[in-house]
Design an enzyme around this catalytic site. Structure first.
Site, PDB file in Angstrom:
ATOM      1  N   HIS A   8      -9.406  23.664  29.355  1.00  0.00           N
ATOM      2  CA  HIS A   8     -10.517  23.613  30.290  1.00  0.00           C
ATOM      3  C   HIS A   8     -10.488  22.237  31.100  1.00  0.00           C
ATOM      4  O   HIS A   8     -11.259  21.299  31.105  1.00  0.00           O
ATOM      5  CB  HIS A   8     -11.730  23.309  29.540  1.00  0.00           C
ATOM      6  CG  HIS A   8     -12.206  24.732  28.450  1.00  0.00           C
ATOM      7  ND1 HIS A   8     -12.832  24.833  27.625  1.00  0.00           N
ATOM      8  CD2 HIS A   8     -11.297  25.874  28.737  1.00  0.00           C
ATOM      9  CE1 HIS A   8     -12.904  26.031  27.207  1.00  0.00           C
ATOM     10  NE2 HIS A   8     -12.147  26.697  27.688  1.00  0.00           N
ATOM     11  N   TYR A   9      -9.373  22.181  31.988  1.00  0.00           N
ATOM     12  CA  TYR A   9      -8.954  20.981  32.732  1.00  0.00           C
ATOM     13  C   TYR A   9     -10.012  20.971  33.910  1.00  0.00           C
ATOM     14  O   TYR A   9     -10.597  21.957  34.521  1.00  0.00           O
ATOM     15  CB  TYR A   9      -7.695  20.917  33.466  1.00  0.00           C
ATOM     16  CG  TYR A   9      -6.755  21.718  32.652  1.00  0.00           C
ATOM     17  CD1 TYR A   9      -6.269  21.591  31.316  1.00  0.00           C
ATOM     18  CD2 TYR A   9      -5.670  22.727  32.958  1.00  0.00           C
ATOM     19  CE1 TYR A   9      -5.566  21.973  30.405  1.00  0.00           C
ATOM     20  CE2 TYR A   9      -4.809  23.139  32.300  1.00  0.00           C
ATOM     21  CZ  TYR A   9      -4.520  22.823  31.140  1.00  0.00           C
ATOM     22  OH  TYR A   9      -3.475  23.343  30.217  1.00  0.00           O
TER      23      TYR A   9
END
Length: 1419
Positions: free
Chosen positions: A1038-1039
């Site tokens: 979930h950058y």
């Protein structure tokens, strides 16, 4: 039983049938102008649609149709509104057993000996039933082939009028607790949904116990298009047959009014005209047979001409038999109908009602009762008194089965439509139905015997005594047997009753929805078409169907379905087929979660190119299915969809390289953003909702919840992660079922599926197209850079160029993700200059924030080997804690490697478990252990990192630092999450998936031993949760944050300092949107593209610039009637005059939107205004007809620190309605020589120490900022006067700031708040300690901010300071006020075809700033 003893049955059964209350509105009966007695109807009439039956289906059906066509409704009964209170809850039994000719309920006995009812009233069964309101079983919706979105909207449409929350008092609470104690779990709170477990349902009785019915839905109807005739009994449908003997067509009906007069209603000649039967499961088949459609043998025996031999009419008639136990209570109980319901795993529905004093005295019973009952009666009579009419307080707990197999049929009794046919339901004909009833009765007995229910039981009355008592009641005409009360099987057969859930007599077969087979122009839409009843109660669903089926059948709304097979996109091609040079309006780099919906939406109106570095997700069927999740993830071939890398933190990570992006490789979890995220990103909430729904029609599904996920859910609830929110897309604290992008067959659906929405002729998607560089141009005057194209490389290594067209709106949009987008910016020369120069990249713009603030939500968890086989499940259940930890789980993926692959030694018990339960999971894998993971991640980590280029090759992943757990607060968050996981693992609900011999510490050691990352382990990794968190982080990719809004892009996602370039993906987020970002990233792609596409239709709009309107032209009728605006005269920049005239359309108008100064000025220039003033200017008076502003006062604050350039972002709205705002970094402070008055010496010193140079065209000025206040609703007003007849010359304007003393007091309060802010600890680092607040007031007063005089006490008296230093943000309003110059629809009073729509019409400003409201008003 003797028919004479039916007297008691009349008083008992009603109570039994009071089982269903829910919610509705209408404080008083509506007055429908279109509802009349049939006696007033014409003898012959014509209509597009004729609806027979104004009941639970007919009313919503007719109301919906009336918006598109003319509708006639024929209802055999009267109005439910003629006798106020008659249908209230208190009169439930009275009106049910009213035997008068105008009663709402027609009673009859089925041939099975069961007492039944048919409604004969507008609103149908909703007027006589127990009021319970609940949605259908999802399985029913699926089997019926209905679109879930349409169903949801139709339910909501119904519920706005007639659904309420049921009160739950002592008896219902005891039943609820008893059901839970009996194992009917979980507790689902209040919900409309049909969910296994115990819930509180809704009711159509409002808080005052007034009933609301389907008749209330006629409030939605279009009065001009609908007629409803009451006491209109349809005798026959009229058919015509073609000369060639073709199939019959319904063309009309014959009906009779209350006086016996016959009328005929015919369909118009329109091919879509239809007769629709909505007369219910008895009335609809009866009318078909009376009209000649039915079993030929039966019709001929009745002397009815056979139109079509249809033997299935009237067959398969079914009902849900109801059985229960009567429970006398030693305590008084509330009057309640059905509120609490238990839905068991076996699909029994357990409900209850109370307080209706059901049991009569023992003398009225059908069979002798045990002596204890007689004794109880005598005791209760003494206790409660004679007012109880010798009846005992108590209630009934009943059960019915969800899907009975037994069916019957109906036969005409006569040719009189008022005569109820003979009806056989054949209750319990099938043994399975008896077994179902027995299971339900066993559950009821558990409830009655539960501890929770004990206070409502006489201790001396045993369960067999209660069964004896219930069997003795005269509840039907069926015989009793010696073993009725001792055998549950016999009890079920002998004591059944009904709630009138009749269905099945005109079942849906093959063909078009609800059309009568073999007949044209005729449909049946009601419960007679159902194969099964929809759930606990059908009324909500029958009303919903009246709305929904029309949207489907008559194409009044879109119908959507999911993709069953891979789409074939003609516009998706390999980049090797691309031209070497091409031109496009938009170039989207990255066909991922944002890029696909973005491009699909843009293609609706413009030309789009998508460049995707990966391939297609559709080439290998099944590769992305749930079962292959891990195989796909760890495929290391060149064609893999996931590019593996390790972050510099030593954590294993993935990047997608495939059309569809991360949605092709992730775990499929789908959930909306935290509402706080939407608020912070300032997205349009209506467009957000629409965009989510647009995505969900293609890719979102409700997941199955099997054993492991159910145990996790129940464990979370046991661990206190409450409440249980059922299935929902929304981000809500508590435990919920989330959506998934895996369908019911475990096939994955991705963002690539959203390209089905694309306009093929406007879009090109090239695969294996790796963009190397963005091309920029600079204006000849050295102006800012503009992105004009990209250079990309295909799979063969050939370079191509794609350029933007010359359109000013053309743009390049980066949607390559939180790693790819900043990487491409840097490769193209936008980024930290020192890093780019070190790589030999030409610097286009030094932008140090590109690649900074990179963040990820670290994932930690516990692996749990299971002694039982578990389902293959990915993330379905989530617990969202109060501290914003997200707890999720997956199972059955056999993730545990064999012990020899572990990083550290394990406890002996682990090896023992391996030996006992190892399983083989495939040739290519080793022997591994079944089990699952429970994981946690924190919602908003504070730790951030950055990105650095590794090389100039775009295929090579940059160096990435996430700096997991660098901030102590993140470690604390992780520890809280891990403690919640441990509670779940140790919960009773989860115990069957635990080896009892493996402790929690052993599980932590096992998890720490896994080779989940490259980080070192420590001696205390498994014993200290802090160390465990630091040592075992993983990621779900979930950058976010590497191109943040406000730092790299603006609020519209434009790259700061560059034209024609945006970034639209998760790299722009400051925080991740919630439990999972994919839904929001897809929504954002749709939302932003919808924003980019203009709302205006270009062919319908012209905008002329530098067009100054001089005058509105009016015409007046020859009769001296009121003036009408017909045209305007305007002048262009060359001074040439033009005229623009309205068309002759009666709706044509001139709308003045020139602002609070310009609009009244133009009215006055055109002759509308104060006659005295106009005449003085020589303006012809067309019609003889205050202005306000929000004064702004402030304090300027020089800062010892550099400050950002900021305008209004933060606002404080005080209880007294002052608005406190600020800006900074605009270097507004002039040098001291420009000041109006001398300043304290300290100010000169500050100037000397900290002055800065801000450009050749500016002087040396001081850094700092302003904090200012304005009042919400000033009382002081002024006026406008023309200065001349030149529209370019601003009129004279008086605002009369602070004329009213109250406005001065408001300002003083606001200034006092500003002083508190300036003196606050939080603000101290931006203050020179040596400059006091009086000095700041002196400085502010010295600024040349206006022409008003200063006074000796300007800086020492806040009252004088307010009067002397007022400025403005130009929130002018009030000069053409509603009610004074324009009416409520903004029409100029006394003038036709002229409106004013702008802030001049406001009496007050709308809030802190009017611009949003003014734009909204325009819309």
């Amino acid at each position: 039983m003797e028919r004479g003893s039916w007297r008691f049955l009349k008083t008992f059964l009603p109570l039994v049938f009071a089982l269903h209350p829910y919610f509705c509105h209408a404080e008083k009966a509506p007055n429908y102008s279109f509802v009349r007695e049939a006696t007033s109807a014409p003898r012959v009439s014509y209509h597009r649609i004729i609806v027979v039956g104004g009941g639970t289906t007919g009313c919503p059906l007719a109301a919906t149709l009336s918006f598109k066509t003319s509708v006639l409704v024929l209802e055999r009964g009267g109005s439910p509104y003629t006798k106020p209170g008659r249908t209230d809850k208190v009169n439930f039994l009275i009106q049910l057993y009213d035997t008068s000719s105008d009663s709402y309920s027609q009673q009859f006995f089925s041939e099975d000996g069961v007492s039944c009812h048919r409604a004969r009233v507008l609103g149908g069964g909703s007027v006589i039933n127990g009021g319970f309101y609940s949605h259908a079983d999802p399985q029913f919706i699926k089997e019926a082939g209905l679109d879930e979105d349409s169903v949801r909207k139709a339910y909501e449409w119904v519920e706005k009028k007639l659904a309420f929350r049921s009160p739950v008092l002592q008896w219902q609470s005891a039943v609820k607790a008893g059901l839970l104690e009996a194992g009917v779990s979980p507790f689902n709170q209040f919900t409309n949904e049909h969910i296994k477990g115990t819930k509180i349902g809704a009711t159509i009785f409002d808080e005052n116990d007034h009933r609301h019915t389907a008749a209330d839905l006629l409030e939605y109807a279009e009065p001009e298009s609908i007629k409803v005739y009451l006491h209109a009994t349809v005798h026959k449908i009229i058919f015509t047959t073609g000369t060639g003997g073709s199939r019959p067509r319904a063309t009309g009906v014959i009906y009779e009014d209350a006086r016996g007069v016959r009328h005929e209603a015919y369909l118009t000649k329109d091919s879509k005209s239809e007769v629709i039967l909505s007369a219910g499961a008895i009335g609809s088949p009866q009318l078909l047979m009376l009209s000649g459609i039915g079993p030929a043998r039966q019709l001929q025996a009745m002397g009815i001409k056979v139109v079509k031999d249809q033997p299935m009419v009237g067959q398969n008639l079914a009902d849900n038999a109801m059985n229960g136990i009567m429970v006398p209570s030693p305590l008084p109980v509330e009057v309640s109908l059905l509120s609490t319901v238990g839905i068991t795993q076996s699909d029994n529905y357990i409900e209850a009602w109370s307080g209706l004093n059901l049991p009569s005295s023992p003398g009225q019973m059908r069979t002798p009762v045990p002596p204890v009952i007689n004794k109880m009666y005598m005791e209760a009579k003494k206790k409660f008194g004679s007012s109880l009419n010798t009846r005992l307080p108590g209630g009934v707990i009943i059960q019915k089965a969800g899907r009975p197999l037994s069916t019957g049929h109906m036969e005409l009794r006569s040719t009189n439509p008022n005569d109820t046919p003979k009806v056989w339901f054949n209750y319990f004909q099938k043994p399975e139905d008896v077994k179902m009833c027995e299971r339900g009765m066993e559950t009821i007995i558990k409830v009655v015997n539960s501890k929770s229910f004990s206070r409502f039981r006489y201790p001396s009355i045993s369960t067999p005594d209660l069964l004896n008592l219930t069997a003795a009641l005269p509840s039907n005409l069926r015989p009793r047997h010696p073993n009725t009360a001792t055998s549950l099987e016999q009890f079920c057969r002998d004591t059944q009753m009904t709630f009138w859930h009749y269905h099945g007599s005109c079942q849906v077969g093959k063909g078009r929805p609800c059309r009568v087979l073999g007949v044209d122009g005729l449909r049946v839409i009601d419960a007679s078409t159902f194969h099964v009843t929809p759930g606990t109660n059908p009324q909500a669903t029958v009303m919903m169907l009246g709305r929904t089926l029309l949207l489907v059948v008559f194409a009044l709304a879109p119908y959507f379905c999911h993709v069953e097979k891979a789409p074939h996109y003609s516009f998706v091609q390999e980049a090797t087929s691309a031209p070497s040079l091409s031109y496009h309006s938009y170039i989207v780099v990255g066909g991922g979660a944002a890029g696909c919906p973005l491009a699909a939406t843009l293609s609706e109106k413009t030309n789009v190119l998508v460049l995707e570095r990966g391939g297609s997700p559709y080439l290998i069927p099944g590769k992305t299915d749930k079962v292959n999740f891990l195989l796909g993830l760890y495929d290391t071939s060149n064609e893999s969809y996931a590019q593996h890398f390790y972050s510099e933190d030593g954590v294993s990570s993935q990047r997608a390289r495939v059309l569809g992006g991360g949605t092709v490789i992730n775990a499929g979890y789908y959930s909306h953003a935290d509402p706080k995220f939407i608020e912070e990103t300032r997205l349009d909430q209506v467009l957000v909702k629409d965009s989510y729904q647009w995505v969900e029609k293609k890719v979102a599904f409700e997941p199955p919840i099997l054993q492991w996920q159910s145990a996790v859910r129940d464990g979370l609830l046991e661990a206190g992660v409450q409440p249980y929110n059922n299935f929902t897309y929304e981000h809500i604290v508590g435990t919920k079922i989330a959506a998934t992008i895996f369908d019911e067959n475990d096939h994955r659906h991705t963002a690539a599926d959203l390209l089905e929405y694309a306009e093929p002729k406007n879009i090109k998607v090239y695969l294996h197209a790796t963009v190397h560089q963005i091309i920029f141009t600079t204006g000849t005057d050295g102006s800012r850079q503009r992105a004009t194209g990209v250079i990309y490389e295909d799979a063969s290594g050939v370079r191509h160029e794609a350029h933007l067209t010359k359109d000013s709106n053309s743009e390049i949009i980066l949607s390559s993700g939180a790693i790819g987008s900043p990487q491409l910016l840097m490769l193209s020369g936008i980024g930290p200059a020192h890093q780019l120069e070190a790589m030999g990249i030409k610097v286009v713009m030094d932008q140090p924030m590109v690649g900074q603030n990179m963040a990820d939500n670290a994932l930690n968890g516990i692996i749990v080997p299971s002694p039982l086989p578990v389902e293959t499940s990915l993330l379905s259940i989530v617990g969202i804690t109060q501290s914003d930890n997200y707890i999720e789980a997956w199972s059955g993926l056999n993730l545990l490697p064999v012990p020899r692959q572990m990083r550290t030694p394990l406890p002996p018990i682990i090896y023992q478990v391996y030996n006992k339960s190892r399983i083989k999971v495939g040739k290519s894998l080793d022997t591994r252990l079944q089990g699952g993971y429970i994981i946690e991640k924190a919602g908003r980590p504070l730790s951030t990192g950055h990105i650095e280029l590794r090389s100039t090759d775009p295929n090579e992943t940059p160096k990435v630092w996430f700096n997991y757990f660098r901030e102590v607060e993140d470690v604390k968050m992780c520890v809280r999450g891990m403690k919640t996981i441990i509670k779940v693992v140790n919960s009773k609900a989860f115990s069957r998936f635990r080896y009892p011999s493996i402790s929690t510490l052993d599980l932590l050691k096992l998890t720490a031993a896994l080779p989940s990352n490259l980080r070192p382990r420590h001696p205390n990794t498994a014993t200290s949760l802090k160390q465990f968190c630091r040592d075992t982080p993983m990621t779900f990719w979930h950058y976010h944050g590497s191109c943040q809004v406000g730092k790299v892009v603006d609020n519209d996602y434009r790259v700061l300092g560059i034209d024609g370039l945006r970034v639209i993906d998760a790299s722009t987020f400051h925080v991740t949107p919630g439990t999972n970002p994919q839904a929001t990233v897809m929504m954002l792609g749709r939302h932003t593209a919808a924003d980019l596409l203009e709302y205006a239709d270009p062919k319908n709009i012209k905008v002329y610039l530098h067009a100054t309107v001089h005058q509105i032209i009016f015409t007046t009728g020859t009769d001296g009637s009121r003036p009408r605006a017909t045209a305007v005269i305007y002048e262009d920049a060359s001074g040439v005059k033009h005229e623009a005239h309205l068309t002759k359309d009666s709706k044509s108008e001139i709308i003045v939107s020139s602002g609070a100064i310009g609009s009244p000025q133009l009215l006055m220039l055109s002759g509308i205004g104060p006659a005295r003033q106009l005449e003085a200017m020589g303006i012809k008076v067309v019609m003889d007809q205050p202005t306000a502003d929000n004064a702004l006062n402030s304090i300027v604050v020089p800062s010892p620190l550099p400050v950002e350039a900021s305008l209004l972002s933060i606002v404080g709205i005080t209880q007294s309605d002052n608005y406190i705002e600020a800006w900074s970094g605009l270097n507004l402070l002039p040098v001291p020589r420009h000041m109006r008055t001398p300043l304290p010496p300290i100010i000169y010193q500050v100037y000397k120490e900290s002055r800065i140079k801000v450009g050749k065209s500016f002087d040396t000025r001081l850094q700092g900022g302003y904090i200012f206040q304005k009042s919400g609703r000033p009382l002081s007003t002024g006026h406008i006067e023309l200065r001349s007849t030149d529209p370019n010359e601003t009129p004279k304007v008086w605002f009369n700031y602070f004329k009213e003393a109250k406005d001065v007091k408001m300002c003083v309060r606001g200034m006092e708040t500003i002083i508190k802010v300036v003196n606050s600890k939080s603000f101290s680092r931006f203050r020179y300690p040596s400059i006091s607040t009086p000095d700041l007031l002196n400085l502010t007063a010295a600024l040349p901010s206006n022409l008003r005089p200063r006074h000796p006490n300007t800086a020492t008296s806040l009252e004088h300071f307010c009067r002397d230093t007022s400025t403005t943000f130009w929130h002018y309003h009030g000069s053409c006020q509603v009610g004074k110059v324009v009416d409520n629809d903004y029409r100029v009073l006394g003038i036709d075809s002229l409106r004013v729509i702008d802030a001049s019409t406001f009496h007050v400003t709308p809030g802190t700033s009017p611009q949003a409201t003014v734009m909204m008003l325009g819309r």
